[in-house]
Design a protein around this motif. Structure first.
Motif, short mmCIF file in Angstrom:
data_model
loop_
_atom_site.label_atom_id
_atom_site.label_comp_id
_atom_site.label_asym_id
_atom_site.label_seq_id
_atom_site.Cartn_x
_atom_site.Cartn_y
_atom_site.Cartn_z
N ASN A 1 0.68 -1.15 -0.08
CA ASN A 1 -0.04 0.06 -0.01
C ASN A 1 0.99 1.19 0.02
N SER B 1 1.74 1.56 -3.58
CA SER B 1 0.63 1.93 -4.51
C SER B 1 0.54 3.41 -4.34
N ALA B 2 0.60 4.06 -2.85
CA ALA B 2 0.47 5.33 -2.77
C ALA B 2 1.47 6.29 -3.41
N LYS C 1 -7.42 -5.89 -1.06
CA LYS C 1 -7.33 -4.56 -0.05
C LYS C 1 -5.78 -3.66 -0.36
N VAL C 2 -5.49 -4.02 -1.45
CA VAL C 2 -4.51 -3.06 -1.88
C VAL C 2 -5.00 -1.87 -2.56
N ASN C 3 -4.76 -0.79 -2.14
CA ASN C 3 -5.31 0.45 -2.58
C ASN C 3 -4.78 0.95 -3.87
N ASN C 4 -5.81 1.38 -4.70
CA ASN C 4 -5.44 2.15 -5.92
C ASN C 4 -4.95 1.15 -6.89
N GLN D 1 2.33 5.32 -9.14
CA GLN D 1 0.95 5.35 -9.68
C GLN D 1 1.25 5.74 -11.39
#
Length: 354
Positions: free
Chosen positions: A227, A230-231, A253-256, A234
């Motif tokens: 995460n 991923s933050a 549950k992995v964001n983005n 991008q």
């Protein structure tokens, strides 16, 4: 523009190139940019001569001034011995660092660390010669890299020494970010070293070794760092080599997350239920490509297409095809993917109009 058919590709393992055509993936391939550019042009001409009827290769390819280092650059930065082969991808031998050595690790300056210093020299050389540099470096994944540095002891550390795991994964994550940012600043891309199926500018995280741990261990020890990636990097995608069923809830549950590449026989129906907006690249088993009949390969492709909709968020590839893979299977995979998906999409569009 509406999707007419899904994207499909086939890729060959180094053994196919070496045993068929003598094109080696030894140390020279990764350290001599002129050799590598020449090899790529030869490969494109070979593919066109052999499979041009199904859209592979180019008859007169332009030079592609690209960098590459397999997935062993960061392991080598952290002290792993790297072995090169004519007919296989490079392999990093685990360093098996001690607990004391792990806690002494710090995030390196990647631009000053070997072999990245060699890659940077190649970038400079290619830019000077061609006016540009392409390709990118496979950063490997957080767990992948941690296992190369610590070795199999890391599996025990999950239970007995969680502070060490988090210290190590923090080091791995920050180093991955540093490498990815530098490479993208020079080439503009990050995906091709992992998969040809994602948008070139996307960062695709290789998650090969998560098949060896439980989803609970993934969510406790790996997910926080994915995460963070991923933050920071991008657009963000994940590559998972094998069957991903036990990890689908974790990946949800992995964001983005916008791209997920999964191995053969993954439950695409369940994946779509959990992650309906993620673009999926489904892989065909290279062992089946080697051993099965064209009819069986066509059946594998059709099964993916039958359950893989929406088709504007689906692609299929077969990578790692080994020496001896029948040409008929390559053609069956590509033709079926294009023709069968085109028929399904056309029928769907007809129903929507009606």
């Amino acid at each position: 523009m509406a999707t007419k058919y899904i994207n499909a590709k086939v890729g060959f393992y180094p053994s196919w190139w070496y045993k068929n055509y003598g094109i080696s993936y030894n140390r020279q391939y990764y350290y001599d940019p002129d050799y590598r550019v020449d090899a790529f042009q030869k490969q494109q001409r070979i593919l066109y001569e052999r499979f041009g009827d199904v859209g592979m290769g180019k008859p007169d390819p332009e030079p592609e001034p690209f960098i590459d280092y397999g997935m062993v650059l960061l392991p080598e930065v952290f002290g792993c011995e790297v072995k090169f082969f004519d007919d296989a991808i490079p392999w990093a031998v685990p360093a098996n660092l001690s607990e004391e050595e792990i806690f002494q690790l710090k995030v390196p300056d990647i631009t000053q660390a070997y072999p990245m210093t060699e890659i940077i020299k190649q970038m400079d050389y290619l830019e000077q010669k061609y006016g540009r540099v392409t390709g990118n470096i496979n950063t490997t994944g957080v767990l992948n890299l941690g296992l190369k540095i610590r070795g199999d002891q890391l599996y025990i550390d999950f239970f007995e020494n969680p502070d060490l795991v988090h210290h190590l994964f923090n080091i791995c994550t920050e180093t991955i970010i540093q490498l990815a940012r530098y490479v993208k600043s020079r080439t503009g891309t990050l995906a091709s070293s992992v998969t040809p199926m994602a948008p070139p500018e996307m960062y695709v995280l290789p998650d090969c070794t998560v098949v060896q741990i439980s989803r609970q261990a993934f969510e406790e020890f790996v997910l926080p760092y994915e995460n963070r990636l991923s933050a920071t990097l991008q657009p963000f995608g994940i590559h998972h080599c094998g069957k991903a069923d036990h990890m689908l809830e974790g990946y949800a549950k992995v964001n983005n997350l916008s791209f997920l590449e999964v191995g053969p026989m993954t439950d695409l129906k369940r994946l779509r239920e959990l992650m309906p907006d993620v673009f999926v690249n489904a892989r065909i088993d290279p062992v089946r490509m080697l051993n099965c009949s064209p009819e069986e390969i066509a059946g594998d492709v059709k099964r993916i297409i039958d359950i893989g909709a929406p088709y504007d968020k689906l692609s299929i590839d077969a990578v790692g095809c080994d020496y001896g893979t029948p040409d008929a299977n390559v053609r069956a995979m590509l033709k079926t993917a294009r023709e069968y998906s085109a028929a399904k999409i056309a029928a769907q569009q007809k129903e929507e109009i009606a």
